[in-house]
Motif scaffolding. Structure first.
Motif, PDB file in Angstrom:
ATOM      1  N   GLY A 485       0.790  -1.220   0.000  1.00 26.27           N
ATOM      2  CA  GLY A 485       0.000   0.000   0.000  1.00 26.27           C
ATOM      3  C   GLY A 485       0.820   1.266   0.000  1.00 26.27           C
ATOM      4  O   GLY A 485       0.291   2.357   0.241  1.00 26.27           O
ATOM      5  N   THR A 486       2.128   1.160  -0.266  1.00 28.54           N
ATOM      6  CA  THR A 486       2.986   2.341  -0.281  1.00 28.54           C
ATOM      7  C   THR A 486       2.750   3.185  -1.527  1.00 28.54           C
ATOM      8  O   THR A 486       2.716   4.421  -1.447  1.00 28.54           O
ATOM      9  CB  THR A 486       4.463   1.914  -0.216  1.00 28.54           C
ATOM     10  OG1 THR A 486       4.666   1.096   0.939  1.00 28.54           O
ATOM     11  CG2 THR A 486       5.378   3.126  -0.135  1.00 28.54           C
ATOM     12  N   LEU A 487       2.608   2.541  -2.667  1.00 30.65           N
ATOM     13  CA  LEU A 487       2.386   3.236  -3.932  1.00 30.65           C
ATOM     14  C   LEU A 487       1.162   2.649  -4.625  1.00 30.65           C
ATOM     15  O   LEU A 487       0.824   1.475  -4.428  1.00 30.65           O
ATOM     16  CB  LEU A 487       3.606   3.104  -4.852  1.00 30.65           C
ATOM     17  CG  LEU A 487       4.927   3.726  -4.384  1.00 30.65           C
ATOM     18  CD1 LEU A 487       6.009   3.472  -5.425  1.00 30.65           C
ATOM     19  CD2 LEU A 487       4.776   5.212  -4.132  1.00 30.65           C
ATOM     20  N   SER A 488       0.552   3.477  -5.453  1.00 29.76           N
ATOM     21  CA  SER A 488      -0.563   3.000  -6.269  1.00 29.76           C
ATOM     22  C   SER A 488      -0.031   2.476  -7.602  1.00 29.76           C
ATOM     23  O   SER A 488       1.093   2.793  -8.017  1.00 29.76           O
ATOM     24  CB  SER A 488      -1.559   4.132  -6.519  1.00 29.76           C
ATOM     25  OG  SER A 488      -0.946   5.167  -7.279  1.00 29.76           O
ATOM     26  N   VAL A 489      -0.836   1.697  -8.279  1.00 28.38           N
ATOM     27  CA  VAL A 489      -0.444   1.166  -9.586  1.00 28.38           C
ATOM     28  C   VAL A 489      -0.229   2.306 -10.581  1.00 28.38           C
ATOM     29  O   VAL A 489       0.698   2.277 -11.402  1.00 28.38           O
ATOM     30  CB  VAL A 489      -1.518   0.185 -10.097  1.00 28.38           C
ATOM     31  CG1 VAL A 489      -1.170  -0.305 -11.502  1.00 28.38           C
ATOM     32  CG2 VAL A 489      -1.671  -0.989  -9.142  1.00 28.38           C
ATOM     33  N   GLU A 490      -1.058   3.338 -10.495  1.00 28.53           N
ATOM     34  CA  GLU A 490      -0.946   4.460 -11.425  1.00 28.53           C
ATOM     35  C   GLU A 490       0.381   5.200 -11.250  1.00 28.53           C
ATOM     36  O   GLU A 490       1.035   5.581 -12.232  1.00 28.53           O
ATOM     37  CB  GLU A 490      -2.113   5.430 -11.223  1.00 28.53           C
ATOM     38  CG  GLU A 490      -3.471   4.870 -11.618  1.00 28.53           C
ATOM     39  CD  GLU A 490      -4.035   3.917 -10.574  1.00 28.53           C
ATOM     40  OE1 GLU A 490      -5.026   3.229 -10.861  1.00 28.53           O
ATOM     41  OE2 GLU A 490      -3.461   3.864  -9.449  1.00 28.53           O
ATOM     42  N   LEU A 491       0.806   5.392  -9.988  1.00 26.14           N
ATOM     43  CA  LEU A 491       2.059   6.103  -9.753  1.00 26.14           C
ATOM     44  C   LEU A 491       3.254   5.274 -10.220  1.00 26.14           C
ATOM     45  O   LEU A 491       4.209   5.813 -10.796  1.00 26.14           O
ATOM     46  CB  LEU A 491       2.198   6.435  -8.265  1.00 26.14           C
ATOM     47  CG  LEU A 491       3.440   7.246  -7.867  1.00 26.14           C
ATOM     48  CD1 LEU A 491       3.531   8.531  -8.681  1.00 26.14           C
ATOM     49  CD2 LEU A 491       3.426   7.552  -6.375  1.00 26.14           C
ATOM     50  N   VAL A 492       3.210   3.975 -10.013  1.00 19.62           N
ATOM     51  CA  VAL A 492       4.294   3.113 -10.497  1.00 19.62           C
ATOM     52  C   VAL A 492       4.363   3.166 -12.018  1.00 19.62           C
ATOM     53  O   VAL A 492       5.453   3.212 -12.609  1.00 19.62           O
ATOM     54  CB  VAL A 492       4.085   1.665 -10.003  1.00 19.62           C
ATOM     55  CG1 VAL A 492       5.075   0.723 -10.681  1.00 19.62           C
ATOM     56  CG2 VAL A 492       4.245   1.594  -8.491  1.00 19.62           C
ATOM     57  N   THR A 493       3.214   3.200 -12.663  1.00 18.42           N
ATOM     58  CA  THR A 493       3.192   3.292 -14.129  1.00 18.42           C
ATOM     59  C   THR A 493       3.822   4.595 -14.609  1.00 18.42           C
ATOM     60  O   THR A 493       4.601   4.618 -15.572  1.00 18.42           O
ATOM     61  CB  THR A 493       1.744   3.188 -14.630  1.00 18.42           C
ATOM     62  OG1 THR A 493       1.165   1.975 -14.161  1.00 18.42           O
ATOM     63  CG2 THR A 493       1.707   3.210 -16.150  1.00 18.42           C
ATOM     64  N   LEU A 494       3.499   5.696 -13.923  1.00 18.73           N
ATOM     65  CA  LEU A 494       4.079   6.989 -14.288  1.00 18.73           C
ATOM     66  C   LEU A 494       5.597   6.980 -14.119  1.00 18.73           C
ATOM     67  O   LEU A 494       6.342   7.454 -14.992  1.00 18.73           O
ATOM     68  CB  LEU A 494       3.453   8.090 -13.433  1.00 18.73           C
ATOM     69  CG  LEU A 494       4.035   9.500 -13.612  1.00 18.73           C
ATOM     70  CD1 LEU A 494       3.849   9.980 -15.053  1.00 18.73           C
ATOM     71  CD2 LEU A 494       3.394  10.473 -12.625  1.00 18.73           C
ATOM     72  N   LEU A 495       6.078   6.426 -13.006  1.00 21.34           N
ATOM     73  CA  LEU A 495       7.524   6.361 -12.787  1.00 21.34           C
ATOM     74  C   LEU A 495       8.198   5.492 -13.844  1.00 21.34           C
ATOM     75  O   LEU A 495       9.308   5.793 -14.300  1.00 21.34           O
ATOM     76  CB  LEU A 495       7.805   5.809 -11.382  1.00 21.34           C
ATOM     77  CG  LEU A 495       7.435   6.732 -10.213  1.00 21.34           C
ATOM     78  CD1 LEU A 495       7.596   5.996  -8.886  1.00 21.34           C
ATOM     79  CD2 LEU A 495       8.285   7.987 -10.220  1.00 21.34           C
TER      80      LEU A 495
END
Length: 604
Positions: A485-495
């Motif tokens: 729950g540290t990061l969302s899937v959307e934020l990982v995709t952006l990175l």
């Protein structure tokens, strides 16, 4: 006056029953069988029909030889009493001899009720049993009674031992009159008559959260994370304890003598394996001293050496080493290795993979540690990488919280030796002109780099200080961060897109929030044939999984011309034609230079 009656009422030598002129006591199975008022058959004291113990509500064996009794008192209150194995005068004299032998030793007692039960089941370790064998000559039954009281007094919790061994007790707390009260599944509260300020009271109510072993020099050392539930006992509820081996009388002097002998050893060649060198000489010296101290073993020692010599020539079977308890030799060798090869009392915490930080702030103060979140979550759920958890969600401390230990530096000289030794391992000499430093440790058996900040009393009030930060042995992945729950899937995709297309990503925040963790987790998103260059301030925490990557780090030195700073490394990085640059900057001085460099990086 008695007479015998026949079945028909006449008297004779062969009678069916005996009568007398006085009252007759008859035992029957049911009171209704005898309308004359016979006494009921004996029943356990806790039975409601126990006419001879009307105030007893329960009685049972809490431990082998220990009987617990619950009595009803005035006002509807309940009391809890125990009866332990009795000692005869001869047993008391034998126990006094054991007390004289071990009273001067500081014994490590169990920290929780679970630990008390486990130690009681194991009994004395071989080195204790061997010493008691020489002091006590008694029958098997008497020896069991003596062993119980000796174990209770020196290895368990003293008068609180029966309470800790009683598995029917579910809760222990402090009553209104500062008295220890306990709760069972049937009766609550039970007054024990034990002062709430007595020694080890907090351990009766303590709960074990985790237990595992940390290995050093081939010797496993037990570690326990536990929580004290007794209110007001300590500001810190959760604690961390290193269960180092106990020492017998005279062992401390023997250890110091061994260290002096090793220090004075003359060597002609370069020592490549310091641990093996110290271990071999320590065991050789200690085994001779232990044999020499045991006068009853002189003949056995001579036979042992003779058989060993014959075995070397194939003329006899190898001897079985029974000259002394083997675990005692291992315990003594551990302390010699800990102080010569390790980092003193910090040896086990530094090597514990389940800790993030280790801090020693001043002399006489408890060393603090920060357990990893995985350990604390394992303690709550009953599983985890540490193993042996049996806690609950309520007992779980907050992740990242500092936890006190049972370790403390009692001498400033010892503390200074440890601090200077840590700095020297990274080639830094601490002195009055260079009283502090940031160093990195590379230890055998520890896969990650350990970053340390050390300082001498010149700038640190209350003595030296050391702060140690450790990375995980294996870097977290984006999937791990999503699962936690540290990061969302959307934020990982952006990175992912930014890394793949050479975008600019800035991780900013206070110490310990996970900036480097995020950076390392997403490093695999950089194409495999790219050339990433990492630049950091001596921490060596950035991990590049690429064959084409290069890691640069700053270098502090007491001579200014030998110092390598960030500016020099950035110049070096430019010549390496990087496709991606990792810049880890923590200090705030030269902030203008940082902005200028980032602007140049953006232009490239």
């Amino acid at each position: 006056m008695r007479r015998r009656e026949r079945g028909d009422g006449s008297t004779g030598e062969t009678g069916v029953r005996t009568v007398s002129d006085g009252a007759t006591l008859r035992i029957v199975d049911e009171p209704d069988d005898d309308p004359g008022g016979a006494v009921p058959a004996p029943v356990p004291p806790g039975d409601p029909e126990a006419w001879y113990a009307p105030d007893v509500r329960a009685q049972y064996e809490a431990a082998p030889g220990v009987v617990a009794t619950v009595r009803e008192r005035d006002g509807g209150r309940f009391g809890y009493d125990v009866r332990e194995p009795p000692l005869s005068p001869a047993d008391e004299r034998a126990l006094d001899r054991v007390r004289d032998r071990f009273s001067a030793v500081r014994h490590r007692r169990p920290l929780t009720r679970v630990g008390v039960v486990e130690r009681a089941e194991r009994g004395f370790e071989p080195k204790y049993a061997t010493a008691i064998d020489r002091l006590v000559d008694a029958s098997a039954a008497a020896r069991r009674r003596i062993d119980y009281h000796a174990l209770r007094e020196f290895r368990l919790l003293g008068e609180l031992t029966p309470v800790a061994l009683d598995d029917r007790i579910e809760v222990a707390d402090v009553g209104d009159d500062r008295e220890l009260v306990v709760h069972t599944e049937t009766f609550a509260p039970l007054e024990t008559g034990i002062d709430a300020d007595a020694d080890y009271v907090e351990r009766v109510a303590a709960e074990r959260l985790a237990q595992y072993a940390v290995e050093f020099a081939g010797i496993p050392v037990e570690v326990v994370v536990y929580r004290e539930r007794l209110l007001g006992s300590d500001a810190f509820e959760t604690k961390y304890a290193v269960l180092e081996p106990d020492l017998l009388p005279g062992d401390e002097e023997l250890i110091e003598e061994c260290k002096s002998r090793i220090w004075e050893t003359t060597v002609s060649d370069v020592i490549e394996d310091r641990e093996s060198f110290v271990a071999a000489r320590a065991r050789r010296f200690l085994s001779r001293r232990l044999t020499a101290r045991n006068t009853r073993a002189w003949l056995d020692a001579a036979l042992h050496r003779a058989r060993a010599a014959l075995a070397d020539r194939g003329l006899a079977a190898p001897p079985v080493d029974s000259r002394f308890a083997r675990d005692r030799l291992d315990d003594l060798a551990y302390y010699v290795l800990r102080d010569f090869v390790g980092e003193g009392i910090l040896t086990v915490p530094i090597r514990d993979p389940h800790l993030e930080d280790v801090e020693a702030n001043r002399v006489g103060e408890r060393v603090k540690v920060v357990p990893r979140a995985s350990v604390l979550s394992g303690a709550a759920g009953g599983t985890g990488e540490a193993g042996g958890f049996d806690g609950d969600d309520e007992a779980t401390p907050e992740a990242g919280a500092r936890v006190p230990t049972n370790l403390a530096f009692e001498s400033e000289t010892t503390f200074v030796d440890v601090v200077t030794g840590i700095a020297a391992r990274d080639g830094t000499e601490l002195n009055a002109s260079t009283p502090s430093a940031k160093v990195n440790l590379e230890l055998d058996g520890v896969p990650q780099t350990i970053r340390c900040a050390v300082a001498l009393p010149v700038i640190s009030e209350g003595g030296p200080h050391v702060s140690i930060r450790k990375q995980r042995a294996d870097a977290l992945t984006p999937v791990d961060l999503i699962d936690r729950g540290t990061l969302s899937v959307e934020l990982v995709t952006l990175l992912w897109l930014l890394y793949e297309h050479r975008g600019v990503v800035l991780f900013a925040g206070p110490t310990g929030v996970g900036k480097t963790t995020l950076l390392n987790a997403h490093a695999p998103f950089i194409p495999f044939d790219a050339r990433p260059i990492s630049v950091d301030e001596g921490s060596r925490e950035v991990r590049l999984p690429h064959e084409t990557g290069v890691s640069l780090t700053t270098r502090d030195h007491e001579d200014a011309y030998k110092t390598v700073g960030m500016a020099e490394l950035m110049t070096e990085a430019n010549y390496l034609k990087p496709s991606t640059e990792y810049v880890q900057r923590k200090r705030t001085e030269n902030a203008g230079w940082d902005i200028e460099h980032l602007s140049a990086a953006l232009c490239r």
